[in-house]
Design a protein around this motif. Structure first.
Motif, mmCIF file in Angstrom:
data_model
loop_
_atom_site.group_PDB
_atom_site.id
_atom_site.type_symbol
_atom_site.label_atom_id
_atom_site.label_comp_id
_atom_site.label_asym_id
_atom_site.label_seq_id
_atom_site.Cartn_x
_atom_site.Cartn_y
_atom_site.Cartn_z
ATOM 1 N N GLU A 145 -26.363 -45.108 72.653
ATOM 2 C CA GLU A 145 -25.959 -44.066 74.493
ATOM 3 C C GLU A 145 -24.553 -42.875 74.239
ATOM 4 O O GLU A 145 -25.075 -41.807 75.121
ATOM 5 C CB GLU A 145 -25.738 -44.316 75.745
ATOM 6 C CG GLU A 145 -25.026 -45.394 76.481
ATOM 7 C CD GLU A 145 -24.738 -46.964 75.352
ATOM 8 O OE1 GLU A 145 -24.396 -47.724 75.560
ATOM 9 O OE2 GLU A 145 -25.803 -47.196 74.639
ATOM 10 N N ILE A 146 -24.357 -43.179 73.422
ATOM 11 C CA ILE A 146 -22.911 -42.626 73.322
ATOM 12 C C ILE A 146 -23.381 -40.961 72.797
ATOM 13 O O ILE A 146 -22.170 -40.073 72.609
ATOM 14 C CB ILE A 146 -22.274 -42.865 71.921
ATOM 15 C CG1 ILE A 146 -20.821 -44.991 72.928
ATOM 16 C CG2 ILE A 146 -21.259 -42.452 71.103
ATOM 17 C CD1 ILE A 146 -20.078 -45.375 72.035
ATOM 18 N N VAL A 147 -24.176 -41.132 71.922
ATOM 19 C CA VAL A 147 -24.778 -39.693 70.852
ATOM 20 C C VAL A 147 -25.445 -38.939 72.325
ATOM 21 O O VAL A 147 -25.974 -37.590 71.338
ATOM 22 C CB VAL A 147 -25.612 -40.505 69.916
ATOM 23 C CG1 VAL A 147 -24.216 -40.311 68.731
ATOM 24 C CG2 VAL A 147 -26.650 -40.874 69.848
ATOM 25 N N LEU A 148 -26.215 -39.432 73.391
ATOM 26 C CA LEU A 148 -27.416 -38.635 73.686
ATOM 27 C C LEU A 148 -25.786 -37.304 74.738
ATOM 28 O O LEU A 148 -26.911 -36.264 74.295
ATOM 29 C CB LEU A 148 -27.581 -39.529 75.098
ATOM 30 C CG LEU A 148 -28.537 -40.862 74.320
ATOM 31 C CD1 LEU A 148 -28.757 -41.440 76.101
ATOM 32 C CD2 LEU A 148 -29.543 -40.380 74.004
ATOM 33 N N PRO A 149 -25.481 -37.327 74.786
ATOM 34 C CA PRO A 149 -25.023 -36.076 75.256
ATOM 35 C C PRO A 149 -24.618 -35.266 74.286
ATOM 36 O O PRO A 149 -24.428 -33.668 75.028
ATOM 37 C CB PRO A 149 -22.704 -36.196 75.991
ATOM 38 C CG PRO A 149 -23.604 -37.489 76.575
ATOM 39 C CD PRO A 149 -24.234 -38.359 75.014
ATOM 40 N N PHE A 152 -28.109 -33.537 74.504
ATOM 41 C CA PHE A 152 -28.942 -32.648 75.431
ATOM 42 C C PHE A 152 -28.518 -31.883 76.602
ATOM 43 O O PHE A 152 -28.550 -31.017 76.896
ATOM 44 C CB PHE A 152 -29.389 -33.682 76.348
ATOM 45 C CG PHE A 152 -30.342 -34.568 75.801
ATOM 46 C CD1 PHE A 152 -31.895 -33.934 75.530
ATOM 47 C CD2 PHE A 152 -30.855 -35.943 75.832
ATOM 48 C CE1 PHE A 152 -32.870 -34.680 74.990
ATOM 49 C CE2 PHE A 152 -31.414 -36.981 74.445
ATOM 50 C CZ PHE A 152 -32.870 -36.336 74.546
ATOM 51 N N GLN A 153 -26.446 -32.019 76.088
ATOM 52 C CA GLN A 153 -25.713 -31.808 76.874
ATOM 53 C C GLN A 153 -24.779 -30.280 76.303
ATOM 54 O O GLN A 153 -24.387 -29.348 76.536
ATOM 55 C CB GLN A 153 -24.538 -32.075 77.700
ATOM 56 C CG GLN A 153 -25.674 -33.185 78.556
ATOM 57 C CD GLN A 153 -24.840 -34.340 79.358
ATOM 58 O OE1 GLN A 153 -24.405 -34.678 79.424
ATOM 59 N NE2 GLN A 153 -25.136 -35.360 80.021
ATOM 60 N N ARG A 154 -24.071 -30.782 74.850
ATOM 61 C CA ARG A 154 -22.877 -30.129 74.969
ATOM 62 C C ARG A 154 -23.105 -30.239 73.168
ATOM 63 O O ARG A 154 -23.631 -31.811 72.440
ATOM 64 C CB ARG A 154 -21.791 -30.096 75.539
ATOM 65 C CG ARG A 154 -21.448 -31.299 75.556
ATOM 66 C CD ARG A 154 -19.559 -32.346 76.274
ATOM 67 N NE ARG A 154 -19.455 -33.278 75.471
ATOM 68 C CZ ARG A 154 -19.861 -34.349 76.387
ATOM 69 N NH1 ARG A 154 -20.615 -34.665 77.649
ATOM 70 N NH2 ARG A 154 -19.217 -35.476 76.207
ATOM 71 N N ARG A 155 -22.191 -29.537 72.530
ATOM 72 C CA ARG A 155 -22.604 -30.177 70.877
ATOM 73 C C ARG A 155 -21.134 -30.238 70.862
ATOM 74 O O ARG A 155 -19.812 -30.510 71.588
ATOM 75 C CB ARG A 155 -22.032 -28.676 69.913
ATOM 76 C CG ARG A 155 -23.045 -28.300 69.733
ATOM 77 C CD ARG A 155 -23.082 -26.253 68.896
ATOM 78 N NE ARG A 155 -21.706 -25.512 68.869
ATOM 79 C CZ ARG A 155 -22.015 -24.995 69.630
ATOM 80 N NH1 ARG A 155 -22.112 -24.948 70.617
ATOM 81 N NH2 ARG A 155 -21.134 -24.503 69.992
ATOM 82 N N GLY A 156 -20.505 -31.334 69.866
ATOM 83 C CA GLY A 156 -19.534 -32.384 70.093
ATOM 84 C C GLY A 156 -18.843 -31.707 68.734
ATOM 85 O O GLY A 156 -18.971 -30.741 67.946
ATOM 86 N N ARG A 157 -17.310 -32.086 67.667
ATOM 87 C CA ARG A 157 -16.580 -31.701 66.911
ATOM 88 C C ARG A 157 -17.075 -31.853 65.724
ATOM 89 O O ARG A 157 -16.990 -30.919 64.554
ATOM 90 C CB ARG A 157 -15.134 -31.650 67.529
ATOM 91 C CG ARG A 157 -14.391 -31.120 68.196
ATOM 92 C CD ARG A 157 -13.131 -32.289 68.854
ATOM 93 N NE ARG A 157 -13.148 -33.481 69.364
ATOM 94 C CZ ARG A 157 -12.561 -33.835 69.420
ATOM 95 N NH1 ARG A 157 -10.724 -33.976 68.511
ATOM 96 N NH2 ARG A 157 -12.618 -35.270 69.841
ATOM 97 N N THR A 158 -18.165 -33.196 65.606
ATOM 98 C CA THR A 158 -18.539 -33.430 64.433
ATOM 99 C C THR A 158 -19.902 -32.553 64.341
ATOM 100 O O THR A 158 -19.717 -32.213 62.854
ATOM 101 C CB THR A 158 -19.251 -34.962 64.364
ATOM 102 O OG1 THR A 158 -18.334 -36.042 64.525
ATOM 103 C CG2 THR A 158 -20.153 -34.741 63.000
#
Length: 238
Positions: A145-149, A152-158
């Motif tokens: 569940e950590i990767v879900l945002p 579906f919601q925003r890009r991460g720095r990775t």
């Protein structure tokens, strides 16, 4: 994501009011707030401790208190550097990804212009490295569940780091005339979107008929098709 934002603060009689930090933690341990290079050493120690804790316990059971204990750093310093677990996790995953991407950057040094086939091969190698990485594998195994945002919601720095690397390769190939025209970062993000499913869901598509190599071959063909120059200039423009 409420469980990720939660900060574990064990209450006691000597807790500093309003901070959730025991008064005894203010002294006797290294501080992330120290001046460089001590600050960087303490920060690396904290991230190393967070990595070890996540691998041992999973993210749900990882607390800032436990990270501070393992790192030998005061809880006050941990809370100052990372106000919540989500911030710490973001820095940890970014550092892990940067290490993997650094290997690809080193391999690119002195190489010829990036062709669609080479970019596709580099992406295949990166996804293979991510699958083999014990930290990313542990997150997907225990705490998907950590990767879900970030889907579906925003890009991460990775994701931004990977897109930046792809964009640089794409721009290089465009200058050599071997990659289709278009905004490099837009093409890079399109490639990244294509890779998401292969990175996160490939295991659901593997069985007696299809193995990982088959899927990786299909990914390479898809990326080559996305980046190869088209016959009609108007269709390959922005």
């Amino acid at each position: 994501m409420d469980d990720i934002r939660h900060i574990d603060a064990h209450r006691s009689d000597d807790v500093v009011a309003g901070t959730g930090i025991a008064a005894g933690d203010r002294d006797g341990a290294r501080s992330v707030e120290e001046g460089a290079p001590g600050r960087e050493l303490a920060r690396d120690a904290a991230l190393d401790a967070a990595r070890a804790t996540l691998l041992d316990l999973g993210w749900r059971r990882t607390t800032l208190t436990e990270v501070a204990r393992r790192a030998g750093i005061s809880r006050m310093s941990i809370y100052r550097a990372w106000p919540d677990r989500e911030t710490l996790l973001g820095d940890l995953l970014t550092r892990e990804a940067a290490g993997l991407l650094g290997v690809l950057r080193d391999e690119d040094t002195g190489r010829a212009a990036a062709t669609p086939a080479r970019i596709a091969a580099d992406l295949r190698a990166l996804l293979g490295a991510l699958r083999a990485n014990e930290l990313f594998s542990r997150v997907l195994q225990l705490d998907p569940e950590i990767v879900l945002p970030y889907l579906f919601q925003r890009r991460g720095r990775t994701q931004d780091l990977i897109a930046e690397l792809l964009g640089t390769e794409i721009a290089d190939g465009q200058r050599a005339g071997v990659v289709r025209r278009g905004e490099p970062i837009a093409l890079a993000r399109a490639v990244l979107l294509t890779a998401h499913g292969f990175a996160l869901s490939a295991s659901t598509m593997i069985d007696a008929d299809v193995d990982q190599a088959c899927l990786d071959d299909a990914l390479e063909r898809a990326v080559v098709g996305l980046l190869a120059p088209t016959d009609t200039a108007g269709r390959s423009g922005r």
